[in-house]
Motif scaffolding. Structure first.
Motif, PDB file in Angstrom:
ATOM      1  N   GLU A 187      39.439  86.616 -20.710  1.00  0.00           N
ATOM      2  CA  GLU A 187      38.851  87.395 -21.761  1.00  0.00           C
ATOM      3  C   GLU A 187      39.433  88.953 -21.722  1.00  0.00           C
ATOM      4  O   GLU A 187      39.678  89.631 -22.722  1.00  0.00           O
ATOM      5  CB  GLU A 187      37.316  87.523 -21.790  1.00  0.00           C
ATOM      6  N   MET A 188      39.552  89.485 -20.566  1.00  0.00           N
ATOM      7  CA  MET A 188      39.940  90.778 -20.183  1.00  0.00           C
ATOM      8  C   MET A 188      41.381  90.710 -20.593  1.00  0.00           C
ATOM      9  O   MET A 188      41.929  92.007 -21.247  1.00  0.00           O
ATOM     10  CB  MET A 188      39.885  91.092 -18.978  1.00  0.00           C
ATOM     11  N   VAL A 189      42.078  89.779 -20.572  1.00  0.00           N
ATOM     12  CA  VAL A 189      43.714  90.106 -20.970  1.00  0.00           C
ATOM     13  C   VAL A 189      43.865  89.501 -22.276  1.00  0.00           C
ATOM     14  O   VAL A 189      45.114  89.312 -22.778  1.00  0.00           O
ATOM     15  CB  VAL A 189      44.657  88.924 -19.916  1.00  0.00           C
ATOM     16  N   GLY A 190      42.814  89.374 -23.274  1.00  0.00           N
ATOM     17  CA  GLY A 190      43.004  88.965 -24.442  1.00  0.00           C
ATOM     18  C   GLY A 190      42.983  87.537 -25.062  1.00  0.00           C
ATOM     19  O   GLY A 190      43.406  87.490 -26.125  1.00  0.00           O
ATOM     20  N   MET A 191      42.885  86.680 -24.110  1.00  0.00           N
ATOM     21  CA  MET A 191      42.598  85.261 -24.298  1.00  0.00           C
ATOM     22  C   MET A 191      41.425  84.947 -25.179  1.00  0.00           C
ATOM     23  O   MET A 191      40.385  85.335 -24.943  1.00  0.00           O
ATOM     24  CB  MET A 191      42.991  84.312 -22.931  1.00  0.00           C
ATOM     25  N   THR A 192      41.775  83.916 -26.140  1.00  0.00           N
ATOM     26  CA  THR A 192      40.483  83.402 -26.952  1.00  0.00           C
ATOM     27  C   THR A 192      39.806  82.344 -25.906  1.00  0.00           C
ATOM     28  O   THR A 192      40.502  82.011 -25.056  1.00  0.00           O
ATOM     29  CB  THR A 192      40.911  82.773 -28.195  1.00  0.00           C
ATOM     30  N   MET A 194      39.499  79.375 -26.446  1.00  0.00           N
ATOM     31  CA  MET A 194      39.998  77.924 -26.461  1.00  0.00           C
ATOM     32  C   MET A 194      41.480  78.163 -25.785  1.00  0.00           C
ATOM     33  O   MET A 194      41.772  77.171 -24.988  1.00  0.00           O
ATOM     34  CB  MET A 194      40.564  77.635 -27.748  1.00  0.00           C
ATOM     35  N   VAL A 195      42.157  79.239 -25.725  1.00  0.00           N
ATOM     36  CA  VAL A 195      43.347  79.474 -25.186  1.00  0.00           C
ATOM     37  C   VAL A 195      42.935  79.392 -23.620  1.00  0.00           C
ATOM     38  O   VAL A 195      43.835  78.777 -22.799  1.00  0.00           O
ATOM     39  CB  VAL A 195      44.130  80.764 -25.605  1.00  0.00           C
ATOM     40  N   ALA A 196      42.101  80.020 -23.142  1.00  0.00           N
ATOM     41  CA  ALA A 196      41.753  80.195 -21.741  1.00  0.00           C
ATOM     42  C   ALA A 196      41.561  78.737 -21.369  1.00  0.00           C
ATOM     43  O   ALA A 196      41.785  78.298 -20.144  1.00  0.00           O
ATOM     44  CB  ALA A 196      40.503  81.053 -21.570  1.00  0.00           C
ATOM     45  N   LEU A 197      40.804  77.909 -21.953  1.00  0.00           N
ATOM     46  CA  LEU A 197      40.315  76.701 -21.691  1.00  0.00           C
ATOM     47  C   LEU A 197      41.733  75.898 -21.594  1.00  0.00           C
ATOM     48  O   LEU A 197      41.705  74.995 -20.533  1.00  0.00           O
ATOM     49  CB  LEU A 197      39.399  75.959 -22.769  1.00  0.00           C
ATOM     50  N   ARG A 198      42.563  75.926 -22.315  1.00  0.00           N
ATOM     51  CA  ARG A 198      43.659  74.954 -22.140  1.00  0.00           C
ATOM     52  C   ARG A 198      44.632  75.469 -21.226  1.00  0.00           C
ATOM     53  O   ARG A 198      45.173  74.636 -20.560  1.00  0.00           O
ATOM     54  CB  ARG A 198      44.358  75.194 -23.795  1.00  0.00           C
ATOM     55  N   ARG A 199      44.917  76.967 -21.155  1.00  0.00           N
ATOM     56  CA  ARG A 199      45.795  77.392 -19.820  1.00  0.00           C
ATOM     57  C   ARG A 199      45.211  77.479 -18.582  1.00  0.00           C
ATOM     58  O   ARG A 199      45.995  77.351 -17.673  1.00  0.00           O
ATOM     59  CB  ARG A 199      46.444  78.580 -20.579  1.00  0.00           C
ATOM     60  N   ILE A 200      44.143  77.557 -18.621  1.00  0.00           N
ATOM     61  CA  ILE A 200      43.683  78.260 -17.069  1.00  0.00           C
ATOM     62  C   ILE A 200      42.465  77.376 -16.808  1.00  0.00           C
ATOM     63  O   ILE A 200      42.573  76.660 -15.552  1.00  0.00           O
ATOM     64  CB  ILE A 200      42.916  79.535 -17.192  1.00  0.00           C
ATOM     65  N   ILE A 201      41.569  76.963 -17.334  1.00  0.00           N
ATOM     66  CA  ILE A 201      40.253  76.537 -16.967  1.00  0.00           C
ATOM     67  C   ILE A 201      40.534  74.699 -16.856  1.00  0.00           C
ATOM     68  O   ILE A 201      40.384  74.180 -15.810  1.00  0.00           O
ATOM     69  CB  ILE A 201      39.117  76.450 -17.902  1.00  0.00           C
ATOM     70  N   LEU A 202      41.026  74.113 -17.975  1.00  0.00           N
ATOM     71  CA  LEU A 202      41.393  72.624 -17.990  1.00  0.00           C
ATOM     72  C   LEU A 202      42.306  72.356 -16.700  1.00  0.00           C
ATOM     73  O   LEU A 202      42.053  71.261 -16.075  1.00  0.00           O
ATOM     74  CB  LEU A 202      41.825  72.323 -19.136  1.00  0.00           C
ATOM     75  N   PRO A 203      43.384  72.929 -16.544  1.00  0.00           N
ATOM     76  CA  PRO A 203      44.123  72.515 -15.410  1.00  0.00           C
ATOM     77  C   PRO A 203      43.751  72.552 -13.946  1.00  0.00           C
ATOM     78  O   PRO A 203      43.886  71.542 -13.266  1.00  0.00           O
ATOM     79  CB  PRO A 203      45.506  73.457 -15.394  1.00  0.00           C
ATOM     80  N   GLN A 204      42.656  73.398 -13.906  1.00  0.00           N
ATOM     81  CA  GLN A 204      42.022  73.364 -12.609  1.00  0.00           C
ATOM     82  C   GLN A 204      40.671  72.447 -12.443  1.00  0.00           C
ATOM     83  O   GLN A 204      40.647  71.831 -11.388  1.00  0.00           O
ATOM     84  CB  GLN A 204      41.368  74.755 -12.276  1.00  0.00           C
ATOM     85  N   ALA A 205      40.270  72.289 -13.602  1.00  0.00           N
ATOM     86  CA  ALA A 205      39.073  71.362 -13.665  1.00  0.00           C
ATOM     87  C   ALA A 205      39.619  69.835 -13.353  1.00  0.00           C
ATOM     88  O   ALA A 205      38.906  68.990 -13.098  1.00  0.00           O
ATOM     89  CB  ALA A 205      38.331  71.402 -15.028  1.00  0.00           C
ATOM     90  N   LEU A 206      40.924  69.383 -13.896  1.00  0.00           N
ATOM     91  CA  LEU A 206      41.392  68.144 -14.027  1.00  0.00           C
ATOM     92  C   LEU A 206      41.452  67.811 -12.329  1.00  0.00           C
ATOM     93  O   LEU A 206      41.341  66.373 -11.991  1.00  0.00           O
ATOM     94  CB  LEU A 206      42.822  68.132 -14.433  1.00  0.00           C
ATOM     95  N   ARG A 207      41.615  68.557 -11.339  1.00  0.00           N
ATOM     96  CA  ARG A 207      41.685  68.211 -10.086  1.00  0.00           C
ATOM     97  C   ARG A 207      40.133  67.909  -9.718  1.00  0.00           C
ATOM     98  O   ARG A 207      40.101  66.744  -8.710  1.00  0.00           O
ATOM     99  CB  ARG A 207      42.012  69.334  -9.158  1.00  0.00           C
ATOM    100  N   VAL A 208      39.034  68.300 -10.331  1.00  0.00           N
ATOM    101  CA  VAL A 208      37.680  67.688 -10.003  1.00  0.00           C
ATOM    102  C   VAL A 208      37.458  66.563 -10.495  1.00  0.00           C
ATOM    103  O   VAL A 208      36.976  65.748  -9.846  1.00  0.00           O
ATOM    104  CB  VAL A 208      36.675  68.851 -10.364  1.00  0.00           C
ATOM    105  N   VAL A 209      37.939  66.361 -11.934  1.00  0.00           N
ATOM    106  CA  VAL A 209      37.489  65.175 -12.682  1.00  0.00           C
ATOM    107  C   VAL A 209      38.290  63.925 -12.667  1.00  0.00           C
ATOM    108  O   VAL A 209      37.800  62.868 -13.061  1.00  0.00           O
ATOM    109  CB  VAL A 209      37.638  65.607 -14.218  1.00  0.00           C
TER     110      VAL A 209
END
Length: 283
Positions: A187-192, A194-209
């Motif tokens: 959020e601090m770098v201006g991502m919405t 959904m964009v943060a979810l797609r680019r940052i969060i989901l790739p990391q969460a995939l390793r868990v799921v």
């Protein structure tokens, strides 16, 4: 005067008292092994002496109807899993939303589909015409529901929508495992969101799921056998069709079981390879 304080080992103690060390026999393990071997031999003997025409098993193992059923099983598993993934992602995002409506709606969906048996869901979709005789597309056309709800579409909706409830919970747990600070940094770098979810969060969460999702896919392959109840021509349905004609019930059930087992056997190593590949980035 100095007193010796070296520790005395068990061997020293045994020598001192003139006793020999005796290794205790794990009678519990021995008994368990005997019971397991005995049970396996009993089952093998029952299959060997039972009225099973093993020549028929080999004869029907690769007939076109069975192979078409294997293909239909794989097709339904992939399509239902893809639908479940799409629905599950929406549900996971809804459950984590700060807004009340999507959070409550996602929770209600999960409660409903996890609470109703899968076979019941399949039968409802297959008999949907009894509730909604026609489906109206405003300004386009009106379709008879009985023509629309084919065995394929009924099985796809029944299995995929049910699977979405379980995958939603898996994805929600994966998303919650990511540190909250990464959301705030995005959020601090201006991502919405959904964009943060797609680019940052989901790739990391995939390793868990990925491990639980792999298990869900294997479970889906076996769940497709329920679609035989609504005439979807997967491998069990085709085996049933054959043994209704030749009365070789056990032989055809063994053939169907063989193919389910082969599919799972092939997919399990692929799942482990994918897990290892995703885990490389964590070390």
């Amino acid at each position: 005067m100095t007193i010796r304080t070296d520790p005395v080992t068990i061997a020293d103690a045994a020598r001192l008292v003139g006793l020999r060390r005796v290794r205790a026999v794990a009678w519990g393990h021995v008994g368990s092994a005997v019971l397991i071997v005995g049970f396996v031999l009993w089952v093998a003997r029952a299959f060997a002496l039972g009225q099973i025409g093993w020549s028929y098993v080999g004869e029907f193992l690769f007939v076109p109807a069975i192979l078409r059923g294997v293909w239909a099983t794989l097709l339904m598993s992939v399509c239902a899993m893809a639908l479940g993934m799409a629905v599950g992602l929406v549900l996971a995002v809804g459950r984590l939303s700060p807004a009340v409506v999507p959070r409550v709606a996602s929770g209600a969906y999960t409660w409903l589909f996890r609470g109703v048996p899968v076979i019941l869901q399949l039968l409802i979709w297959f008999n949907l015409a009894l509730i909604f005789p026609h489906i109206v597309l405003p300004g386009v056309r009106t379709i008879r529901t009985v023509d629309l709800m084919t065995p394929f579409l009924s099985a796809l909706l029944g299995l995929g929508l049910n699977q979405g409830a379980y995958i939603g919970e898996i994805l929600r747990a994966g998303l919650q495992s990511i540190d909250r600070g990464q959301y705030e940094a995005a959020e601090m770098v201006g991502m919405t969101r959904m964009v943060a979810l797609r680019r940052i969060i989901l790739p990391q969460a995939l390793r868990v799921v990925i491990p639980p999702l792999g298990n869900e896919f294997i479970n889906m392959i076996k769940l497709t056998s329920l679609a035989s109840m609504i005439q979807y021509p997967e491998v069990l349905h085709n085996a049933e069709t054959i043994y209704y004609a030749n009365t070789r019930v056990i032989e055809l059930l063994i053939v169907a079981g063989f193919w389910y087992l082969m599919i799972v056997t092939v997919l399990s190593p692929l799942q482990h390879m994918l897990e290892r590949r995703l885990a490389k980035g964590t070390h």
